[in-house]
Design an enzyme around this catalytic site. Structure first.
Site, PDB file in Angstrom:
ATOM      1  N   GLY A 158      14.086  -8.194  -9.090  1.00  0.00           N
ATOM      2  CA  GLY A 158      13.559  -8.865  -9.133  1.00  0.00           C
ATOM      3  C   GLY A 158      14.711 -10.137  -9.700  1.00  0.00           C
ATOM      4  O   GLY A 158      15.789  -9.610  -9.755  1.00  0.00           O
ATOM      5  N   CYS A 159      14.054 -11.320 -10.461  1.00  0.00           N
ATOM      6  CA  CYS A 159      14.568 -12.194 -11.003  1.00  0.00           C
ATOM      7  C   CYS A 159      15.524 -11.148 -11.864  1.00  0.00           C
ATOM      8  O   CYS A 159      14.692 -10.379 -12.688  1.00  0.00           O
ATOM      9  CB  CYS A 159      14.374 -13.085 -11.271  1.00  0.00           C
ATOM     10  N   TYR A 160      17.186 -11.012 -12.542  1.00  0.00           N
ATOM     11  CA  TYR A 160      17.267 -10.376 -12.951  1.00  0.00           C
ATOM     12  C   TYR A 160      17.309 -10.318 -14.896  1.00  0.00           C
ATOM     13  O   TYR A 160      17.656 -10.226 -16.099  1.00  0.00           O
ATOM     14  CB  TYR A 160      18.987  -9.915 -13.148  1.00  0.00           C
ATOM     15  N   HIS A 195       8.110 -10.799 -14.757  1.00  0.00           N
ATOM     16  CA  HIS A 195       7.755  -9.758 -14.747  1.00  0.00           C
ATOM     17  C   HIS A 195       6.810  -9.436 -15.747  1.00  0.00           C
ATOM     18  O   HIS A 195       6.695 -10.173 -16.368  1.00  0.00           O
ATOM     19  CB  HIS A 195       8.901  -9.015 -15.492  1.00  0.00           C
TER      20      HIS A 195
END
Length: 215
Positions: free
Chosen positions: A41-43, A204
């Site tokens: 997902g979003c890093y 997350h």
């Protein structure tokens, strides 16, 4: 710049593997390469959980880490911009490129931890973030890494099927595992983003904190 062909090759000597950030020396006496890339997902959140939270469990396990982009397609667009990747049209995944100090000790632990803080059952999506750039991916640097990653994925699927892990959205682990390709680091302002912006966006969370036993 790290580049791997579609087939893994055995290391016969010491190699200097150059990335945009650093030069990594791989010792032929090590069982595993020390470099991998993780898409979860979003890093920004991937970096925070791996660099900060994983190292709370395993201090000094991470030698270097950088966020950026990698495509499973070796013929994908070269050096895409963040905006281009976010469009979902380039085939690149937002990843964290990780260099481990002791891969023989920490690679498998990192793969298990990777599955703890994101949902690997929602293909090309993490929560509100949808698109191929948010896919769950493990980009491996050699066939031994891929063997371990597939073993852990299989164990996780068994745990999900047995009802030992119930915090995912779906019932099938869809994480892709394959060889590393060209890594393109993101701009400096995206590196260590949540350290610099503690209240910044993070999609997350821990799904579970300890790896369950099937017994």
């Amino acid at each position: 710049l790290l580049h791997h062909n579609s087939k893994f090759s055995q290391l016969k000597q010491l190699h200097k593997l150059k990335t945009h950030f650093t030069t990594t020396t791989i010792n032929i006496n090590m069982t595993l390469s020390n470099t991998l890339a993780l898409g979860a997902g979003c890093y920004w959140g991937t970096e925070k959980y791996v660099v900060n939270d994983f190292q709370k469990r395993f201090p000094d396990s991470i030698k270097t880490a950088a966020v950026g982009f990698m495509s499973p397609d070796p013929d994908a667009m070269k050096d895409p911009s963040y905006r281009q990747v976010c469009s979902g049209s380039t085939g690149h995944v937002e990843v964290l490129q990780v260099e481990l100090n002791d891969p023989d000790k920490h690679f498998e632990e990192l793969i298990k931890f990777f599955f703890m803080f994101h949902d690997p059952t929602t293909k090309d999506r993490q929560g509100n973030d949808a698109g191929t750039q948010y896919a769950s991916w493990v980009f491996c640097s050699d066939d031994e890494q891929a063997k371990i990653a597939n073993k852990v994925k299989g164990e996780l699927q068994s745990l999900v099927t047995a009802g030992k892990v119930t915090s995912y959205s779906e019932g099938t682990v869809s994480t892709d595992i394959g060889p590393s390709q060209l890594f393109y680091p993101a701009h400096a302002e995206h590196q260590e983003y949540l350290d610099k912006n503690p209240s910044g966006y993070c999609n997350h969370r821990f799904r579970f904190r300890e790896w369950p036993s099937l017994n």
